[in-house]
Design a protein around this motif. Structure first.
Motif, mmCIF file in Angstrom:
data_model
loop_
_atom_site.group_PDB
_atom_site.id
_atom_site.type_symbol
_atom_site.label_atom_id
_atom_site.label_comp_id
_atom_site.label_asym_id
_atom_site.label_seq_id
_atom_site.Cartn_x
_atom_site.Cartn_y
_atom_site.Cartn_z
ATOM 1 N N THR A 38 55.985 -66.974 21.292
ATOM 2 C CA THR A 38 56.945 -65.818 21.149
ATOM 3 C C THR A 38 57.650 -65.936 22.244
ATOM 4 N N GLN A 39 58.787 -65.199 22.261
ATOM 5 C CA GLN A 39 59.985 -65.473 23.290
ATOM 6 C C GLN A 39 60.135 -64.244 24.329
ATOM 7 N N ARG A 40 59.903 -63.148 23.911
ATOM 8 C CA ARG A 40 60.164 -62.170 24.808
ATOM 9 C C ARG A 40 58.959 -61.196 25.405
ATOM 10 N N ILE A 41 58.285 -60.829 24.400
ATOM 11 C CA ILE A 41 57.049 -59.778 24.508
ATOM 12 C C ILE A 41 56.182 -60.351 25.880
ATOM 13 N N ARG A 42 55.745 -59.486 26.532
ATOM 14 C CA ARG A 42 54.785 -59.823 27.950
ATOM 15 C C ARG A 42 53.493 -59.861 27.225
ATOM 16 N N VAL A 43 52.690 -60.439 28.081
ATOM 17 C CA VAL A 43 51.398 -60.771 27.547
ATOM 18 C C VAL A 43 50.501 -60.335 28.660
ATOM 19 N N GLY A 44 49.400 -59.471 28.741
ATOM 20 C CA GLY A 44 48.480 -58.922 29.606
ATOM 21 C C GLY A 44 47.166 -59.063 29.325
ATOM 22 N N THR A 45 46.288 -58.586 30.563
ATOM 23 C CA THR A 45 44.998 -58.464 30.241
ATOM 24 C C THR A 45 44.504 -57.080 30.683
ATOM 25 N N SER A 46 43.921 -56.406 29.877
ATOM 26 C CA SER A 46 43.506 -54.859 30.031
ATOM 27 C C SER A 46 42.031 -54.559 29.564
ATOM 28 N N VAL A 47 41.056 -55.071 30.545
ATOM 29 C CA VAL A 47 41.322 -55.672 31.730
ATOM 30 C C VAL A 47 40.479 -56.943 32.015
ATOM 31 N N LEU A 48 40.842 -57.791 32.975
ATOM 32 C CA LEU A 48 40.125 -58.889 33.100
ATOM 33 C C LEU A 48 38.998 -58.597 34.250
ATOM 34 N N VAL A 49 37.835 -59.014 34.070
ATOM 35 C CA VAL A 49 36.725 -58.407 34.844
ATOM 36 C C VAL A 49 36.819 -59.587 36.165
ATOM 37 N N MET A 50 37.423 -59.204 37.101
ATOM 38 C CA MET A 50 37.638 -60.270 38.139
ATOM 39 C C MET A 50 36.222 -60.615 38.937
ATOM 40 N N PRO A 51 35.687 -59.848 39.273
ATOM 41 C CA PRO A 51 34.380 -60.320 40.110
ATOM 42 C C PRO A 51 33.485 -61.174 39.323
ATOM 43 N N MET A 52 33.629 -61.636 38.027
ATOM 44 C CA MET A 52 32.672 -62.409 37.561
ATOM 45 C C MET A 52 33.352 -63.830 37.358
ATOM 46 N N ARG A 53 34.569 -63.850 37.800
ATOM 47 C CA ARG A 53 35.423 -65.110 37.789
ATOM 48 C C ARG A 53 35.545 -65.702 39.147
ATOM 49 N N ASP A 54 35.912 -67.101 39.271
ATOM 50 C CA ASP A 54 36.190 -67.639 40.714
ATOM 51 C C ASP A 54 37.792 -67.256 40.862
ATOM 52 N N PRO A 55 38.175 -66.692 42.010
ATOM 53 C CA PRO A 55 39.235 -66.301 42.291
ATOM 54 C C PRO A 55 40.459 -67.555 42.507
ATOM 55 N N VAL A 56 39.949 -68.638 43.173
ATOM 56 C CA VAL A 56 40.757 -69.866 43.082
ATOM 57 C C VAL A 56 40.987 -70.319 41.701
ATOM 58 N N LEU A 57 40.249 -70.526 40.971
ATOM 59 C CA LEU A 57 40.454 -71.165 39.656
ATOM 60 C C LEU A 57 41.464 -70.027 38.812
ATOM 61 N N THR A 58 41.071 -68.770 39.167
ATOM 62 C CA THR A 58 41.722 -67.680 38.212
ATOM 63 C C THR A 58 43.203 -67.715 38.682
ATOM 64 N N ALA A 59 43.645 -67.661 40.130
ATOM 65 C CA ALA A 59 44.937 -67.788 40.601
ATOM 66 C C ALA A 59 45.356 -69.193 40.182
ATOM 67 N N LYS A 60 44.898 -70.195 39.917
ATOM 68 C CA LYS A 60 45.339 -71.473 39.235
ATOM 69 C C LYS A 60 45.888 -71.173 37.620
ATOM 70 N N VAL A 61 45.082 -70.644 36.954
ATOM 71 C CA VAL A 61 45.060 -70.383 35.326
ATOM 72 C C VAL A 61 46.160 -69.342 35.486
ATOM 73 N N THR A 62 46.342 -68.107 36.106
ATOM 74 C CA THR A 62 47.171 -67.318 35.953
ATOM 75 C C THR A 62 48.680 -67.637 36.463
ATOM 76 N N ALA A 63 48.807 -68.642 37.566
ATOM 77 C CA ALA A 63 49.976 -68.998 37.883
ATOM 78 C C ALA A 63 50.442 -69.917 36.694
ATOM 79 N N THR A 64 49.727 -70.777 36.048
ATOM 80 C CA THR A 64 50.206 -71.662 35.104
ATOM 81 C C THR A 64 50.645 -70.894 33.934
ATOM 82 N N LEU A 65 49.710 -69.953 33.564
ATOM 83 C CA LEU A 65 50.279 -69.056 32.355
ATOM 84 C C LEU A 65 51.561 -68.288 32.792
ATOM 85 N N ASP A 66 51.596 -67.863 33.896
ATOM 86 C CA ASP A 66 52.963 -67.231 34.118
ATOM 87 C C ASP A 66 54.298 -68.103 34.057
#
Length: 294
Positions: free
Chosen positions: A79-107
Motif C-alpha cells: 500500500t502507499q497511503r493507508i496507516r497500519v496499526g495494532t488494536s491492541v498489542l499485548v505489550m507485557p507479554m513482549r520484550d520492550p527492547v525487541l518491540t522498540a526495534k521491530v516497531t521502529a523498523t516497521l515505521d
C-alpha cells in the motif's frame, strides 16, 4: 472522524490474498487505516474469560492467527497511503527492547504510517505459554512505554527501572517521526485511562459505546489535568464491532463522532474477505470517504 478496519487474521481468509485484498480495498475507498489484533498462541484450554463476549472467543484454536507485525509489514509494502496499526498489542507479554526495534523498523519502512495501540492483555494462559508473568503487567507496561520512547530517540539509552535494566545501547534507525509511532493506550479500566493521560498519545476505548465515551470524558479530563495536559491532547479512538446492516453501522459511526471520537476501528462480524470488503465499500459510499480523501 477517521475510520479504520480490521484485517482478516484468523480463519480461511487469513491469507496473503485475503489480507492484501482488504487492505488495498480500504486504501482505495478512502479509509484512514487497517488494523490487527495480537495473539501469538491460542491456549487449548482456558479458565480465563474473554472480556468482550459472553462466553468463548470470536476464533477457535484451529483457525490460526496471523502475527501482528508480520502482517502489517506485508500490508505496508503493498500500500502507499493507508496507516497500519495494532488494536491492541499485548505489550507485557513482549520484550520492550525487541518491540522498540521491530516497531521502529516497521515505521521507517512504511514511511511513518505505524500506529501502536497497546494494552495490558487479559489471557493469563497465553502469558504463561510465552513465559511472561501475568501479575504486575500494568506497572511493567508503564516502564515499557518509557523505555521504548527512549530507544526511539536513536540516542544512547541507559535505563534502570523496577522491571527492566538496560546498559547503554543504541537502537537505530530511529522511527520516521520524532517521538516514534503514536501510542494509543487501550482499555476501559480506570488504570488504562490514567495511563493514557500520563504516558499515551491517545486513549483507545476498546468496544465502548458512544454513551460510555461521553460518560468517561470527565474522568479522562481529570487524569489529563493531573498529568499537566489538556483533554484535547489525548484524542479518543474506539475499536467497535459492526453489523452488516449498513444503516445500523452508519448510525453507530455517527454516534461515536458526536461523542468526540476521532478514530473508529471497525471489526465486521464476519471475518471473511468478501464481507469485510463489502462493508468497506458501503461505508465509503455512505460517508463519501473517497471524495474526502482526494
Amino acid at each position: 472522524m477517521k475510520i479504520g478496519i480490521h484485517l482478516p487474521q484468523w480463519g480461511q481468509d487469513a491469507t496473503r490474498d485475503g489480507v492484501l485484498a482488504v487492505a488495498q480495498a480500504a486504501e482505495a475507498c478512502g479509509f484512514d487505516s487497517v488494523w490487527v489484533a495480537d495473539h501469538v498462541v491460542i491456549p487449548v484450554t482456558s479458565e480465563t474469560k474473554y472480556p468482550y463476549m459472553d462466553g468463548g472467543t470470536p476464533f477457535e484454536p484451529n483457525d490460526g492467527f496471523l502475527e501482528a507485525f508480520t502482517t502489517l509489514a506485508i500490508v505496508a509494502g503493498a500500500t502507499q497511503r493507508i496507516r497500519v496499526g495494532t488494536s491492541v498489542l499485548v505489550m507485557p507479554m513482549r520484550d520492550p527492547v525487541l518491540t522498540a526495534k521491530v516497531t521502529a523498523t516497521l515505521d521507517v519502512l512504511s514511511g511513518g504510517r505505524l500506529v501502536l495501540g497497546i494494552g495490558t492483555g487479559w489471557w493469563r494462559e497465553e502469558f504463561e505459554a510465552l513465559s511472561a508473568t501475568f501479575e504486575g503487567r500494568g506497572s511493567r507496561m508503564d516502564e515499557q512505554i518509557q523505555l521504548m520512547r527512549a530507544l526511539w530517540t536513536g540516542r544512547s539509552v541507559e535505563f534502570h527501572g523496577t522491571h527492566y535494566d538496560v546498559r547503554p545501547v543504541f537502537c537505530r534507525p530511529a522511527p520516521t517521526r520524532a517521538g516514534g509511532p503514536p501510542i494509543l493506550v487501550g482499555g476501559m479500566s480506570t488504570a488504562a485511562m490514567r495511563r493514557a493521560a500520563h504516558l499515551g498519545d491517545g486513549w483507545h476505548a476498546v468496544g465502548a459505546s458512544p454513551e460510555r465515551i461521553v460518560a468517561e470524558r470527565e474522568k479522562l479530563a481529570k487524569f489529563a489535568e493531573q498529568a499537566g495536559r489538556s483533554i484535547d491532547q489525548i484524542p479518543i479512538s474506539v475499536s467497535t464491532g459492526v453489523s452488516q446492516d449498513i444503516k445500523r453501522t452508519v448510525a453507530r459511526l455517527q454516534g461515536l463522532a458526536e461523542a468526540g471520537v476521532e478514530l473508529a476501528v471497525m471489526a465486521v462480524s464476519s471475518n471473511t474477505t468478501s464481507a469485510i470488503i463489502a462493508e468497506v465499500e458501503q461505508i465509503s459510499q455512505q460517508l463519501n470517504l473517497v471524495a474526502d480523501s482526494a
